[in-house]
Structures are given as C-alpha cells and as structure tokens.
Motif scaffolding. Structure first.
Motif, short mmCIF file in Angstrom:
data_model
loop_
_atom_site.label_atom_id
_atom_site.label_comp_id
_atom_site.label_asym_id
_atom_site.label_seq_id
_atom_site.Cartn_x
_atom_site.Cartn_y
_atom_site.Cartn_z
N VAL A 279 0.80 -1.12 -0.05
CA VAL A 279 -0.15 -0.01 0.10
C VAL A 279 0.96 1.33 -0.08
O VAL A 279 1.84 1.40 0.65
CB VAL A 279 -0.90 -0.12 1.38
N SER A 281 0.29 5.75 -0.21
CA SER A 281 -0.82 6.78 0.18
C SER A 281 -0.15 8.01 -0.08
O SER A 281 0.96 8.37 0.21
CB SER A 281 -1.09 6.70 1.68
N ALA A 350 4.12 8.83 -2.62
CA ALA A 350 3.55 7.46 -3.16
C ALA A 350 3.65 7.22 -4.45
O ALA A 350 3.42 8.02 -5.50
CB ALA A 350 1.81 7.45 -3.00
N SER A 401 -5.06 6.10 -1.01
CA SER A 401 -4.30 4.92 -1.04
C SER A 401 -4.38 4.04 -2.39
O SER A 401 -5.47 3.78 -2.85
CB SER A 401 -4.33 3.98 0.16
N LYS A 403 -3.31 0.11 -3.67
CA LYS A 403 -2.71 -1.25 -3.50
C LYS A 403 -2.88 -2.04 -4.63
O LYS A 403 -3.95 -2.40 -5.03
CB LYS A 403 -3.35 -1.79 -2.34
#
Length: 408
Positions: A279, A281, A350, A401, A403
């Motif tokens: 993950v 973010s 990110a 976020s 993933k």
C-alpha cells in the motif's frame, strides 16, 4: 526516463456507472460495524443488463475508448481554476451503472455514477422535457417518504445553484448545467435511498437523503440511465451525505473492462480500509471546486534496465492509430508482445507502478495502443490507470491509497 517539473495537481476520477444488487433491509448501526460493499458491473460485461452479445471484444474496446475520449473532450480548464468555478465534469458517458432504489416503497433506478459530481438526481414524472430513457420514470407521488425542500431550509441553501418556486409554496429548485450543454432542472427534495450489499448482508437504507427530482433534462445522456449518482466531494454527494456513517471512507477495485468475467466492487465504511503489503498513500488536496478529488503528481518515470534484453526477436512495426487521439500504436496480437517498460506515477509520498495492462490496450486483433493522452489545462488519473488497484479514499484524513490487487 523521468520527467520532473513543478508539482502538478492531478484530478483522480473514475467517471463510471455502477450496478448494485439488493438484499433485505438493514440498519445503519449494523452497517457501521463492518461496513458494506456493492458490486460494480462494467457495461461491457455479460452481467450488465444491456450487454450487447453481437459486439466483438475489439468493438467493445474501441467504443469504450471513444466514450472516454468524448468525456475528455468536454472538459474545460475551469475545472482547475482558482476562482472555484462550477465543475463541468461529464457524467453521462461513464463505464458503470449504479442501481439504487429511491422512495418508500423502493423504486429501482439505473443511474450514472461519478466521482467528479455531487448531486444525486433522477428523471421524474411528470417530465416537462426529458431525454429518452428505457426504464419507467420515478413518480414522487408514489413515495410516502418523498418531501420537497422549502427554500428556507439549510439543505436548499447548501446547494449552490438553487432558486425558489413561487407557484409551489416557496419550494427549492435546483439547476445543473454541464460544459457540453447538458442540463437538469427540477425540485430539490429528500427521500429514502436504498443501497445493496454484495457481502452477504442485508441492504442499507439512507433516510432523508437530498436528491434532485428532474422535470426538465436534456443532453447526451444514455437511454440506459435514469440520472446521476454523485460520488464526489461536494456537500450533497452520496459520499458526503453518509460520510459520518462510513467514517469518510470508501474504496473500489476495478476489474479490467476487457475481461469477460469478474465483478468489481465499491466498499463503504470499515470494509473500505486499504492496508497490508504494497500500500502507498498520498495526500488528497483540498482546492476549488470541492467536488473533485485532487492529488499532487511530482514526476513520471519509466523503468528500462532490462527492457532492451526482453524485446522480441521479430520486428514490431509502428502503425497508424484507429482512433485519432491514440498517438502511439503498434502491430501486436498481444500486449505482452511489445515488452513495454513499466511506468511509475510519482505522487507525493506514493510511487504507483503501472503495468502494461494500465498503459497499453489491445484495441483490435492485431493493434496495441498507448493509452495516455494529452489535453491542455487538465490532468485526469482515469479508470484505465486504476484497473487492478484497490483505491481507497479517506476523506477525514485527506488521504488516497493505492494497493496493487487482482480485482477479480
């Protein structure tokens, strides 16, 4: 290769249509304990109620790209204006439908859903001037929980483009217009909305939800849809109206639309938490217009270390694109024949690594094209780039976020 310039505000959106299923009623107290999820059915999936079996996979892909390009062509630079001009996001040509119920007893509608708009509205009877739709119109007189809002109400004052109806005892009227001249006008009201659950639990009811009952609507809206379901950041969106009940959290995982099987999902509440390995973010930026979700893009890079050694032995010829806005196309029967390098989107804090599935698309039996396109004054991180990612929104903490996930 890397491109580094001033930080760029990037608008994240999947302008979509969502399709949901329904089970028996459920209270919000129960829903908050574990959250709830709703299935997303792509309009080109065999599970879509209006699936066209006569279309080939290539035809469906080309049509999806044309819809996406049509949406992009209707944007204007006012979306990122510092003056906070009203959003002109096109919501009528999205990729998913949302099947919700309005009223008591519940009346099902199939409506376009969009993370870039806010008001929930549907065409209503009687319709002075409506675009053609296949499904019956919602009749507010058939719902005993339907109430027009008075012009003096807080809900009416919250809506930016409202007026008062002198002939209807000072009730609140709404007006929405879009950059392509599409519009909806009608009564601003409250009613019960019912959402379904795909996790085996009952449905969830949302009493006294602000909706628009459209009596004068026109534009390039699909006959398959009955209105708009706004999932944006505006005060009257579905997300904002139930924000405290879902702790400001929702997420979705989009199955690649060219896969003929698999179901996508949108999650609300605690089910929407994005956690675990992989993950990343990034902060969500608050700026006008508030209906949009903004991210900061700092750079784009490609990984080329082993790419040259993986290039196939036979020559891959560059060819003309079947659609004008696709600038880079190659002769290839499979995307993996291209051995293209991975692209990384460097959002603030990110790094989101895209696979060739997100960046190249097989648009016909022997043509693969690069899916990135340029448009002056606007940047959108769209649904093609988000396929096979679990994308989570935490509105309270202003975080988005990502993933990597096999969404099917």
């Amino acid at each position: 290769m890397a491109a580094k310039n001033d930080h760029f505000i990037f608008y994240i959106a999947f302008v979509t249509m969502i399709c949901c299923y329904f089970l028996p009623n459920r209270s919000w107290v129960e829903a908050q304990r574990g959250g709830f999820s709703v299935e997303l059915i792509h309009r080109d999936s065999p599970k879509f109620p209006f699936f066209n079996q006569l279309e080939t996979t290539s035809e469906r892909t080309i049509n999806a790209l044309r819809r996406s390009i049509a949406r992009l062509s209707r944007f204007t630079p006012t979306y990122i204006s510092k003056t906070g001009a009203q959003s002109d996001i096109r919501t009528n040509q999205g990729e998913y439908l949302m099947n919700i119920s309005i009223g008591t007893p519940p009346f099902e509608i199939l409506a376009i859903a969009d993370t870039g708009s806010d008001l929930i509205w549907t065409q209503c009877h009687p319709c002075a001037h409506c675009y053609k739709q296949d499904a019956p119109l919602f009749d507010p007189k058939s719902s005993y929980t339907y109430r027009k809002l008075p012009c003096s109400s807080r809900q009416c004052q919250t809506f930016p483009d409202h007026s008062c109806s002198i002939e209807a005892n000072e009730t609140c009227l709404y007006s929405i217009s879009y950059g392509d001249k599409s519009f909806s006008n009608g009564d601003l009201a409250i009613d019960t909305i019912t959402l379904g659950s795909s996790t085996g639990g009952p449905t969830v009811t949302l009493p006294k939800t602000i909706i628009g009952c459209g009596h004068n609507n026109e534009g390039s809206f699909s006959e398959k849809g009955s209105g708009i379901i706004g999932l944006g950041g505006g005060a009257v969106s579905l997300i904002s109206q139930m924000s405290s009940l879902i702790s400001g959290k929702f997420s979705y995982c989009l199955v690649p639309f060219f896969w003929e099987s698999g179901v996508s999902q949108i999650n609300f509440g605690t089910n929407a938490a994005v956690s675990g390995s992989g993950v990343v973010s990034t902060p969500s930026i608050k700026k006008p217009p508030e209906v949009l979700y903004f991210l900061t893009l700092e750079a784009i890079s490609t990984f080329t270390q082993s790419w040259r050694h993986q290039w196939p032995a036979r020559l891959i010829k560059r060819i003309d694109a079947p659609i004008e806005s696709l600038r880079l196309c190659y002769e290839a029967k499979r995307t993996d024949e291209l051995r293209v390098p991975n692209i990384t989107m460097h959002f603030r804090n990110a790094d989101v690594k895209l696979s060739p599935l997100n960046t190249f698309l097989l648009v016909s039996e022997d043509i693969s094209c690069f899916t990135f396109s340029s448009f002056q004054g606007l940047a959108i991180y769209g649904d093609l780039a988000q396929m096979n990612f679990l994308v989570g929104y935490d509105i309270e903490n202003q975080v988005v976020s990502f993933k990597p996930t096999q969404c099917n």
